[in-house]
Design a protein around this motif. Structure first.
Motif, PDB file in Angstrom:
ATOM      1  N   GLU A  55       0.837  -1.201   0.000  1.00 17.24           N
ATOM      2  CA  GLU A  55       0.000   0.000   0.000  1.00 17.24           C
ATOM      3  C   GLU A  55       0.867   1.245   0.000  1.00 17.24           C
ATOM      4  N   GLY A  56       1.901   1.245   0.833  1.00 21.06           N
ATOM      5  CA  GLY A  56       2.769   2.408   0.923  1.00 21.06           C
ATOM      6  C   GLY A  56       3.505   2.690  -0.372  1.00 21.06           C
ATOM      7  N   ILE A  57       3.974   1.648  -1.047  1.00 16.57           N
ATOM      8  CA  ILE A  57       4.664   1.837  -2.319  1.00 16.57           C
ATOM      9  C   ILE A  57       3.700   2.383  -3.362  1.00 16.57           C
ATOM     10  N   ALA A  58       2.474   1.852  -3.379  1.00 21.64           N
ATOM     11  CA  ALA A  58       1.508   2.209  -4.415  1.00 21.64           C
ATOM     12  C   ALA A  58       0.994   3.637  -4.267  1.00 21.64           C
ATOM     13  N   LYS A  59       0.783   4.104  -3.039  1.00 25.51           N
ATOM     14  CA  LYS A  59       0.103   5.394  -2.880  1.00 25.51           C
ATOM     15  C   LYS A  59       0.755   6.293  -1.838  1.00 25.51           C
ATOM     16  N   HIS A  60       2.096   6.228  -1.718  1.00 26.47           N
ATOM     17  CA  HIS A  60       2.755   7.117  -0.765  1.00 26.47           C
ATOM     18  C   HIS A  60       2.601   8.584  -1.162  1.00 26.47           C
ATOM     19  N   ASN A  61       2.354   8.837  -2.458  1.00 23.04           N
ATOM     20  CA  ASN A  61       2.145  10.219  -2.901  1.00 23.04           C
ATOM     21  C   ASN A  61       0.691  10.665  -2.777  1.00 23.04           C
ATOM     22  N   GLY A  62      -0.160   9.819  -2.246  1.00 27.48           N
ATOM     23  CA  GLY A  62      -1.565  10.169  -2.064  1.00 27.48           C
ATOM     24  C   GLY A  62      -2.471   9.150  -2.721  1.00 27.48           C
ATOM     25  N   PRO A  63      -3.778   9.293  -2.538  1.00 28.56           N
ATOM     26  CA  PRO A  63      -4.714   8.368  -3.187  1.00 28.56           C
ATOM     27  C   PRO A  63      -4.505   8.344  -4.691  1.00 28.56           C
ATOM     28  N   VAL A  64      -4.698   7.182  -5.286  1.00 32.13           N
ATOM     29  CA  VAL A  64      -4.562   7.044  -6.737  1.00 32.13           C
ATOM     30  C   VAL A  64      -5.936   7.323  -7.337  1.00 32.13           C
ATOM     31  N   THR A  65      -6.099   8.511  -7.874  1.00 29.52           N
ATOM     32  CA  THR A  65      -7.372   8.921  -8.458  1.00 29.52           C
ATOM     33  C   THR A  65      -7.239   9.001  -9.971  1.00 29.52           C
ATOM     34  N   GLY A  66      -8.375   9.051 -10.638  1.00 29.28           N
ATOM     35  CA  GLY A  66      -8.340   9.090 -12.097  1.00 29.28           C
ATOM     36  C   GLY A  66      -7.938   7.740 -12.645  1.00 29.28           C
ATOM     37  N   PRO A  67      -7.449   7.703 -13.887  1.00 24.81           N
ATOM     38  CA  PRO A  67      -7.028   6.426 -14.486  1.00 24.81           C
ATOM     39  C   PRO A  67      -5.900   5.779 -13.674  1.00 24.81           C
TER      40      PRO A  67
END
Length: 383
Positions: free
Chosen positions: A150-162
């Protein structure tokens, strides 16, 4: 002592493939160790941060950058009562998916892959740690904890859009709750990245002669830091003065992040890590003033370093390497090493494109340059 909103290995959300956990390492320590020992982590030694890896022995590479990010992140995590092992694991893994030649290589590979779902280095990091590493007989990838993925995937914030294709593929079988914020540990890793690269790019730019100390004294944070060094150590030797000032800049940024984050956490009043995820706002952040000052420093770096003529000349050739190699391997997949051939034999067009992207993204700077020289001899001028 960790706070109640810190990630707790005693309440682990598990691994995709169940394993017996270690008797003397926490699950997050085990994640960190698997990252350090994987092939992709070692390859970061020869991948560009700003300067192409072979241009100088003292410039940062993706590996030294990742180590510095982890050091900053551990400090901040401990000050905030977070789990420093998870923070360190995410920090060490955050750039595993980078291509050769840094963001230039990523942009070129994204353009090449646009018809087949695109390319994103964060999504590629997930692909590496869940599939491409092949050291274990029981599973592909490193089988990291859900918390670390989870941390690797979205450490920059929620994954929004495509959602990038490589991330969407994994998320379909192991939901990482991409719509929420990540844990506070992952958020610390993300902003530690900002602190580390801002400071070490300033130092590398000075070392490369792209700007001088007097150019930095007009910038926020940096000007007061140099003034304080001159007041406390008048006549200090130039290199010592430079390092002493930048050391103070580091401290100011870290201190601001810790104090501002404490205030934000008090506002959120989280009782668990899930409260952090569902807060609807980041828990870890700089003050408005520091964020504004950081933007001014980054604008300076963009103009004087990232877009410097000498750097841009290398970037043009780096982009050409990726744009030449991708269609070559797509039309001649037999040129890929033998261990890649079983995957190629059963691949659709889209799958073949992704395999070629995996291969190129995994290259080091020097390997990509050598491959280009082999297939397109005499076409590069400076690399």
């Amino acid at each position: 002592m960790c706070q109640p909103y810190a990630s707790d290995p005693a309440h682990l959300r598990g691994r995709l493939h169940p394993e017996q956990e270690s008797g003397f390492r926490s699950p997050y320590q085990r994640d960190r160790d698997r990252i350090i020992h994987c092939n992709a982590f070692r390859r970061l030694k020869h991948k560009t941060q700003v300067f192409v890896e072979h241009e100088g022995d003292y410039y940062r590479t993706r590996l030294t950058h990742s180590i510095e990010v982890a050091q900053v992140a551990r400090t901040i995590a401990r000050a905030l009562g977070l789990n420093s092992d998870l923070t360190e694991a995410v920090a060490l893994a955050h750039d595993l998916g980078h291509t050769p030649f840094g963001h230039t290589g990523e942009d070129a590979l994204q353009a090449c892959m646009e018809p087949w779902g695109g390319f994103d280095h964060n999504a590629q990091a997930i692909r590496i740690v869940t599939r491409l590493e092949t050291q274990y007989v029981a599973f592909d990838g490193l089988n990291l904890t859900w918390d670390c993925l989870e941390g690797i995937a979205k450490h920059n914030g929620p994954v929004t859009g495509p959602v990038p294709a490589a991330l969407a593929t994994y998320n379909a079988q192991h939901d990482l709750e991409l719509h929420t914020h990540a844990s506070a540990e992952a958020q610390v890793a993300a902003l530690s990245d900002d602190i580390a690269y801002t400071n070490h790019d300033l130092l590398d730019g000075l070392r490369a002669g792209l700007f001088a100390e007097q150019d930095l004294t007009a910038l926020p944070v940096l000007g007061p830091a140099f003034a304080e060094v001159d007041r406390l150590h008048p006549g200090a030797e130039r290199i010592r003065r430079r390092h002493e000032a930048l050391r103070r800049v580091f401290g100011v940024m870290v201190g601001d992040l810790i104090e501002t984050s404490r205030e934000r956490i008090a506002t959120i009043a989280p009782g668990s890590v899930q409260d952090i995820r569902e807060a609807g706002m980041p828990a870890i952040l700089f003050s408005d003033r520091m964020w504004s000052e950081l933007r001014q420093i980054r604008a300076f770096l963009f103009e004087r370093m990232y877009r410097a003529p000498s750097v841009m000349a290398k970037r043009v050739e780096a982009e050409r390497i990726i744009r030449d190699l991708f269609p070559l391997y797509l039309s001649r997949p037999d040129l890929l090493p033998g261990r890649w051939q079983p995957r190629i034999a059963l691949a659709s067009d889209a799958q073949l494109a992704r395999i070629v992207a995996d291969y190129i993204a995994g290259m080091t700077d020097r390997y990509a340059i050598r491959a280009h020289h082999d297939h397109f001899p005499g076409t590069l001028e400076t690399l």
